[in-house]
Design an enzyme around this catalytic site. Structure first.
Site, short mmCIF file in Angstrom:
data_model
loop_
_atom_site.label_atom_id
_atom_site.label_comp_id
_atom_site.label_asym_id
_atom_site.label_seq_id
_atom_site.Cartn_x
_atom_site.Cartn_y
_atom_site.Cartn_z
N ALA A 127 0.84 -1.20 0.00
CA ALA A 127 0.00 0.00 0.00
C ALA A 127 0.87 1.26 0.00
O ALA A 127 1.17 1.83 1.05
CB ALA A 127 -0.94 0.00 1.20
N LEU A 128 1.27 1.66 -1.20
CA LEU A 128 2.13 2.83 -1.37
C LEU A 128 1.42 3.95 -2.13
O LEU A 128 1.38 5.10 -1.68
CB LEU A 128 3.42 2.43 -2.11
CG LEU A 128 4.41 3.54 -2.45
CD1 LEU A 128 4.98 4.16 -1.19
CD2 LEU A 128 5.53 3.01 -3.35
N THR A 129 0.85 3.63 -3.28
CA THR A 129 0.27 4.64 -4.17
C THR A 129 -0.92 5.35 -3.54
O THR A 129 -1.74 4.74 -2.85
CB THR A 129 -0.18 3.97 -5.48
OG1 THR A 129 0.94 3.33 -6.08
CG2 THR A 129 -0.76 4.98 -6.45
N ALA A 133 -0.16 10.81 -5.19
CA ALA A 133 1.22 10.34 -5.08
C ALA A 133 1.31 8.98 -5.73
O ALA A 133 1.38 7.96 -5.06
CB ALA A 133 1.66 10.29 -3.62
N SER A 135 3.19 8.16 -9.39
CA SER A 135 4.53 7.99 -9.93
C SER A 135 5.60 8.60 -9.03
O SER A 135 6.77 8.26 -9.15
CB SER A 135 4.62 8.60 -11.33
OG SER A 135 3.82 7.87 -12.24
N GLU A 368 4.72 -0.36 -11.02
CA GLU A 368 6.12 -0.45 -10.62
C GLU A 368 6.92 0.73 -11.20
O GLU A 368 8.12 0.62 -11.46
CB GLU A 368 6.74 -1.79 -11.05
CG GLU A 368 6.89 -2.78 -9.92
CD GLU A 368 5.57 -3.47 -9.55
OE1 GLU A 368 4.51 -2.95 -9.94
OE2 GLU A 368 5.60 -4.50 -8.89
N THR A 370 6.04 4.24 -13.88
CA THR A 370 5.73 4.42 -15.30
C THR A 370 7.02 4.43 -16.14
O THR A 370 8.13 4.55 -15.62
CB THR A 370 5.00 5.75 -15.53
OG1 THR A 370 5.90 6.83 -15.18
CG2 THR A 370 3.73 5.85 -14.71
N SER A 371 6.84 4.31 -17.44
CA SER A 371 8.00 4.38 -18.34
C SER A 371 8.75 5.69 -18.16
O SER A 371 9.98 5.73 -18.24
CB SER A 371 7.54 4.23 -19.79
OG SER A 371 7.08 2.91 -20.04
#
Length: 385
Positions: A127-129, A133, A135, A368, A370-371
């Site tokens: 649980a980070l995103t 917040a 990227s 994980e 974005t590009s």
């Protein structure tokens, strides 16, 4: 960091053979139903547990298979050959959630949680995103304030994989509101049944049906002092970045596996489809698309395995994982696009594997990191050297 090596080469080769057979015999025939129902059949979940897939990347001394990083990537490649939702069942246990404990947990925390993660008794979520917040998680606003020897957590997390099925959450929260971005962040183990923790209905996504995500709200959730992972209340962001670097190699491996499947589907169709009295594989324009896809698949595979070797040796644990994830996730998008093009109108019809995988692979360029985040990591590492 805990030791991980747990199988011989012969044992690993046997595991890969069994996994390859299982995926083709059991999982692939269920793909259309998984996509339609947004659910993995219970029988496949049980078999994944029996095969040790919930703990293949976790240390052997805690009940996992203890695969090396290179072996983990090879397993990810095999898993990528079928619906990404199947791997997602146990992906966070092995990856970003489980690695939090492997990298930063106390011995007591590892002994308590890792065996249950490895067996599949416990499903963990990372649980980070947050809504503002994603990227750039260094600016997360979920808070954890100390109270009576424990902590009180408040905030909202978004797009949390496996949240509807999770038994425990690795929650990243700001412990020092005055600290600059990326500092003053801790990570806490929060049981799913904690009072004040609410999991929203699962998200309805473009693809990857069966891989559940949802918002998770924390409203005055109280946890004991030993819920803090490790001993430092401000080391959570560094732990998250290390876990994500490991996870990027896994995602890159999955992208390679999906690429292999898409190439195989394209070649099979090109060999069999007759148009204008001619097998379409005889058309040079189709051959060009097949050649481009096979070349990108082989390039991605080589890059990912090389990055895994460097990660395992400790010589590169930042640039390589980002480069591998960036290239492989972008490449599989192009390969999926060509696969649909080769199939023509039938490639745009629901129920066809390439149509489903076309929708599935779009997410790999987002999670994980974005590009665009991978580009920043790669460039910063180059400029530091």
């Amino acid at each position: 960091m805990a030791e991980t090596q747990g199988v011989t080469q012969a044992e690993f080769d046997e595991l890969v053979s069994l996994l390859r057979d299982f995926i083709r015999r059991e999982v692939m025939p269920a793909e259309a139903d998984i996509d339609a129902s947004d659910e993995i059949p219970g029988g496949l979940i049980a078999q994944a547990r029996e095969m040790g897939l919930y703990g293949y990347a976790l240390p052997a001394q805690y009940g996992g298979l203890g695969l090396s990083v290179v072996q983990q990537v090879r397993v990810a490649i095999e898993l990528g050959y079928t619906s990404p939702a199947f791997r997602s069942l146990f992906g966070t246990n092995n990856g970003i959630a489980g690695q939090v404990l492997v990298l930063a947990g106390t011995e007591e925390q590892r002994q308590r949680w890792l065996p249950r993660l490895a067996s599949g008794e416990v499903v963990a979520s990372f649980a980070l995103t947050e809504p503002d917040a994603g990227s750039d998680p260094s600016r997360l606003v979920t808070t954890a304030r100390p109270l009576d020897g424990g902590w009180v957590i408040d905030g909202l997390k978004r797009y949390i994989t496996n949240a509807p099925a999770a038994d425990a959450f690795m929650v990243f929260a700001r412990t020092d509101p005055e600290a600059p971005p990326g500092k003053g962040i801790g990570v806490f183990i929060v049981p799913a049944g904690a009072r004040g923790l609410t999991v929203a209905p699962r998200d309805h996504k473009m693809g990857q049906a069966g891989a559940w995500t949802a918002d998770v709200a924390f409203d005055g959730v109280r946890v004991p002092g030993d819920a803090l992972v490790g001993a430092a209340a401000q080391a959570g962001y560094a732990t998250a970045m290390r876990s994500l670097a490991h996870g990027r190699l896994t995602i890159a491996g999955v992208c390679v596996g999906v690429s292999a499947r898409l190439v195989d589907e394209s070649v099979s169709y090109a060999r069999e489809r007759i148009q204008g009295g001619q097998v379409i594989g005889e058309y040079q324009l189709v051959q060009a698309m097949l050649a481009d896809s096979e070349t990108e698949y082989l390039a991605a595979r080589a890059l990912v395995l090389d990055a895994a070797q460097r990660y395992e040796a400790g010589s590169d644990r930042r640039l390589g994982p980002s480069a591998a994830k960036y290239f492989a996730s972008e490449a599989v998008g192009r390969i999926a696009d060509r696969a649909v093009q080769i199939h023509g109108g039938s490639g745009y019809i629901r129920g066809i594997a390439v149509e489903r995988l076309y929708r599935d692979v779009r997410l790999f360029r987002i999670y994980e990191g974005t590009s665009q985040i991978q580009q920043l990591v790669i460039a910063r590492e180059l400029l530091r050297s």
